[in-house]
Design an enzyme around this catalytic site. Structure first.
Site, PDB file in Angstrom:
ATOM      1  N   ASP A  24       0.855  -1.196   0.000  1.00 62.49           N
ATOM      2  CA  ASP A  24       0.000   0.000   0.000  1.00 62.49           C
ATOM      3  C   ASP A  24       0.886   1.238   0.000  1.00 62.49           C
ATOM      4  OD1 ASP A  24      -1.990   1.595   2.622  1.00 62.49           O
ATOM      5  OD2 ASP A  24      -1.821   2.033   0.472  1.00 62.49           O
ATOM      6  N   ASP A  28      -3.999   3.927   2.817  1.00 62.35           N
ATOM      7  CA  ASP A  28      -5.441   3.679   3.039  1.00 62.35           C
ATOM      8  C   ASP A  28      -5.684   2.230   3.469  1.00 62.35           C
ATOM      9  OD1 ASP A  28      -6.633   3.187  -0.431  1.00 62.35           O
ATOM     10  OD2 ASP A  28      -5.050   2.208   0.751  1.00 62.35           O
ATOM     11  N   ASP A  32      -1.926  -1.155  -3.691  1.00 64.39           N
ATOM     12  CA  ASP A  32      -2.248  -0.395  -4.903  1.00 64.39           C
ATOM     13  C   ASP A  32      -1.115  -0.488  -5.932  1.00 64.39           C
ATOM     14  OD1 ASP A  32      -1.835   2.288  -2.614  1.00 64.39           O
ATOM     15  OD2 ASP A  32      -0.266   1.435  -3.902  1.00 64.39           O
ATOM     16  N   ASP A 101      -5.682 -10.054 -15.340  1.00 70.63           N
ATOM     17  CA  ASP A 101      -6.662 -11.084 -14.978  1.00 70.63           C
ATOM     18  C   ASP A 101      -7.954 -10.762 -15.735  1.00 70.63           C
ATOM     19  OD1 ASP A 101      -6.941 -12.791 -11.845  1.00 70.63           O
ATOM     20  OD2 ASP A 101      -8.187 -13.050 -13.626  1.00 70.63           O
ATOM     21  N   GLU A 268      -7.919 -20.383 -16.351  1.00 70.46           N
ATOM     22  CA  GLU A 268      -8.276 -21.043 -15.095  1.00 70.46           C
ATOM     23  C   GLU A 268      -9.472 -21.937 -15.388  1.00 70.46           C
ATOM     24  OE1 GLU A 268     -10.674 -19.175 -12.230  1.00 70.46           O
ATOM     25  OE2 GLU A 268      -9.670 -20.098 -10.537  1.00 70.46           O
ATOM     26  N   HIS A 340      -4.537 -16.852  -4.730  1.00 69.29           N
ATOM     27  CA  HIS A 340      -5.371 -16.044  -3.835  1.00 69.29           C
ATOM     28  C   HIS A 340      -6.625 -16.784  -3.387  1.00 69.29           C
ATOM     29  CE1 HIS A 340      -7.068 -15.700  -7.785  1.00 69.29           C
ATOM     30  NE2 HIS A 340      -8.158 -15.217  -7.250  1.00 69.29           N
TER      31      HIS A 340
HETATM   32  O1  TEU Z   1     -12.067 -18.699  -8.911  1.00 69.96           O
HETATM   33  C1  TEU Z   1     -12.833 -19.733  -9.497  1.00 69.96           C
HETATM   34  C2  TEU Z   1     -13.103 -20.786  -8.531  1.00 69.96           C
HETATM   35  O2  TEU Z   1     -13.505 -21.859  -8.859  1.00 69.96           O
HETATM   36  C3  TEU Z   1     -12.858 -20.445  -7.120  1.00 69.96           C
HETATM   37  O3  TEU Z   1     -14.106 -19.986  -6.656  1.00 69.96           O
HETATM   38  C4  TEU Z   1     -12.385 -21.640  -6.366  1.00 69.96           C
HETATM   39  O4  TEU Z   1     -12.952 -22.800  -6.846  1.00 69.96           O
HETATM   40  C5  TEU Z   1     -12.820 -21.507  -4.958  1.00 69.96           C
HETATM   41  O5  TEU Z   1     -12.580 -20.179  -4.609  1.00 69.96           O
HETATM   42  C6  TEU Z   1     -12.017 -22.457  -4.106  1.00 69.96           C
HETATM   43  O6  TEU Z   1     -12.363 -22.209  -2.782  1.00 69.96           O
HETATM   44  C7  TEU Z   1     -11.993 -17.527  -9.717  1.00 69.96           C
HETATM   45  C8  TEU Z   1     -11.151 -16.512  -8.971  1.00 69.96           C
HETATM   46  O7  TEU Z   1      -9.834 -17.022  -8.812  1.00 69.96           O
HETATM   47  C9  TEU Z   1     -11.807 -16.274  -7.629  1.00 69.96           C
HETATM   48  O8  TEU Z   1     -11.019 -15.421  -6.808  1.00 69.96           O
HETATM   49  C10 TEU Z   1     -13.171 -15.650  -7.870  1.00 69.96           C
HETATM   50  O9  TEU Z   1     -13.844 -15.521  -6.635  1.00 69.96           O
HETATM   51  C11 TEU Z   1     -14.014 -16.509  -8.824  1.00 69.96           C
HETATM   52  O10 TEU Z   1     -13.303 -17.012  -9.942  1.00 69.96           O
HETATM   53  C12 TEU Z   1     -15.154 -15.680  -9.389  1.00 69.96           C
HETATM   54  O11 TEU Z   1     -14.597 -14.706 -10.268  1.00 69.96           O
END
Ligand code: TEU
Length: 568
Positions: A24, A28, A32, A101, A268, A340
């Protein structure tokens, strides 16, 4: 993938930045773009080639930016387009590419497209989303009247009743993330135009969010019942629908064909099989370069991600072995432990106790980076960041976690019991601020962080490891340098060894007569190496994680001992 002319990303390493929690710059409490720019030297020192930037677009932040309301502007919480351009220029000046992304299975409900679509049943954008009447013979708004029985990824039904028009709209994720209707060519054209806009701005590719969900079974059939819930599993109708390859090939033609060959695309794909990944990543089909599959990050899950089970190494080896073999001649693997959405690798697959945290974090990194594919390092993984300590459900911020708590407690679950299921599995484990130093808030912010900093940052932080030649950070630096330098690491054929051993993971990589042996003790139990792998004794140690320790013994594979050896 022939070794004659391999694409540049076969020797690259990708680093994922989750901007909200990275650095950050303005106090805040939210990371960022300027904060990222200020840490580019850390990434250059680590040696990564690409940064995958989780969403920084304008968004209500219902799902921390995976709910986009303007694809061509930066959310003020993260900065401005000018600051994005400055970050891109500074990254490129260091030879680091930036991958955006791409979240186009759905938008935010505040996106102008959806605002227009929901305004009336005759809106010109009505068909940009999935709108349906209540189930035949049922009144809209009554439980079970939803058009299908599908369960949302974030608890509850996949359909939200819109009072304005009395119809439901589809949202596989939160009700504030309506699914775009990719059957509509206008939607696809608008997405491709936006993608070209970012490539023209100089970005180097895209990580494509749940891209295997953009094609759905058009008749939207019910899914098989999910035991213990009133819902069905919609993945049968929403994963890998009938037009997915058509859409991906069209996207490639409309967006990527004819452009600079230095781009990278990664899809993904929850639920992807090896066979599906072979089709998507076959260069001859011109769809995507690689995919993020989920098999190995579901091996420790029972009925759901909240039903945490012990992981068996033999299951992990079987899964990785299948993917290595399946994409050996066609396509390419992404290699990751966490991101994440996943708990921290050292806590999930290693041992984050003081005795073994450093050794298991470096062991896991050696194991992952030794495989054939493109390794992804998630922010903080390079210093062995671990799952946080959560004392209350109020510590969590993630919509997936909070919706689960609300649903479970509404069904009578005790909050303390629910908390116990969150600790090993919540996505927030990966979203605590990156630990830069031992100062308050770990050097992440001078303000109040949006989510608690892991108290262990006083010991586990970048500053404490930067000059330590035996740190987790130093080991990641060495692994990345090895991948850049060694063609056998980049392209060598993979052969699994000891498939039935419950603690030791070993394999070879061979190319043009050169053979590397990767052997990792994924446990605290020592094993005599000569008994396990006679060919390993006396070979050249290319890279090890414990050879500097006083109790290191070439003949014994110690706790979390990881070695890359060159066979004579
Ligand atoms: O994640 C897709 C997804 O399948 C995830 O929801 C995952 O299976 C789950 O979080 C496991 O606990 C993508 C992104 O990486 C995620 O951060 C988003 O919340 C989701 O799509 C919706 O855009």
């Amino acid at each position: 993938m022939t070794s004659a002319n391999p694409p540049w990303w076969t020797s690259a390493v990708v680093y994922q930045v989750y901007p909200r929690s990275f650095a950050d710059s303005d106090g805040d409490g939210i990371g960022d773009l300027e904060g990222i720019r200020g840490k580019l030297d850390h990434l250059a020192d680590l040696g990564v080639d690409v940064v995958w930037l989780s969403p920084v677009y304008r968004s209500p932040q219902d799902d921390n930016g995976y709910d986009i309301s303007d694809y061509q502007d930066i959310d003020p919480a993260f900065g401005t387009l000018d600051q994005f351009d400055a970050l891109l220029a500074d990254a490129h000046a260091r030879g680091i590419k930036i991958v955006m992304d791409l979240v186009v299975n759905h938008t935010s409900d505040e996106h102008p497209w959806f605002v227009e679509s929901r305004s009336s049943t005759v809106s010109p954008k009505r068909d940009w989303y999935w709108w349906r009447d209540a189930r035949e013979g049922m009144d809209a708004g009554t439980p079970g009247a939803e058009p299908t029985n599908w369960q949302s990824f974030f608890s509850g039904p996949c359909w939200e009743l819109d009072e304005t028009t009395g119809q439901y709209y589809l949202h596989l994720f939160s009700r504030r993330q309506p699914d775009l209707n990719w059957e509509n060519a206008q939607v696809r054209r608008a997405v491709y135009e936006m993608m070209r806009w970012w490539l023209d701005r100089g970005v180097d590719g895209f990580r494509m969010d749940v891209i295997n969900m953009i094609s759905k079974q058009p008749d939207l059939p019910d899914g098989p019942p999910i035991p213990g819930t009133p819902y069905g599993d919609g993945s049968v109708a929403t994963f890998f629908g009938p037009r997915l390859h058509e859409f991906l090939a069209e996207m490639h033609r409309e967006v990527f064909a004819g452009r600079d060959a230095d781009l990278i695309t990664v899809g993904e794909m929850p639920g992807a099989t090896v066979e599906q990944a072979r089709l998507v990543t076959d260069p001859a089909r011109a769809e995507l370069d690689m995919v993020f599959q989920f098999e190995h990050v579901q091996l420790d899950q029972g009925a759901s991600k909240w039903d945490h089970r012990p992981l068996r190494l033999t299951d992990l080896k079987a899964s990785f072995g299948r993917w290595q073999a399946g994409l050996a001649d066609v396509g390419w693997n992404s290699l990751y432990w966490d991101n994440h959405d996943q708990p921290r690798a050292v806590s999930r697959f290693g041992d984050d106790s003081p005795a073994y945290r450093r050794d298991s974090a470096t062991c896991l990194a050696t194991l992952l980076h030794g495989h054939r594919g493109t390794p992804y390092v998630y922010q903080g993984e390079e210093i062995g960041m671990a799952n946080s300590t959560w004392s209350s459900v109020r510590d969590f911020r993630d919509i997936e976690t909070l919706n689960h708590v609300a649903e479970a407690t509404a069904l009578g679950a005790d909050p303390e019991e629910v908390l116990a299921t969150l600790r090993p599995a919540s996505r927030d484990n990966a979203r605590t601020p990156v630990q830069w130093d031992a100062t308050e808030h770990a050097g992440f912010t001078t303000g109040t962080p949006w989510i608690g900093v892991n108290p262990d940052h006083v010991e586990w932080n970048v500053a404490a490891q930067r000059e330590d030649p035996h740190s987790v950070l130093a080991h990641h630096r060495a692994l990345i340098a090895l991948r850049h330098a060694d063609r056998t690491v980049q392209l060598g054929d993979f052969t699994m060894l000891l498939p039935d051993h419950e603690d030791v993971y070993a394999f070879t990589r061979s190319l043009d007569g050169d053979t590397l042996l990767v052997v990792c003790n994924v446990s605290a139990t020592p094993y005599p190496l000569a008994e396990l792998l006679p060919e390993a004794v006396g070979d050249e140690l290319v890279l090890g994680n414990r050879d500097h320790l006083p109790d290191h013994d070439d003949a014994v594979l110690g706790p979390w001992d990881a070695r890359i050896l060159r066979l004579r």
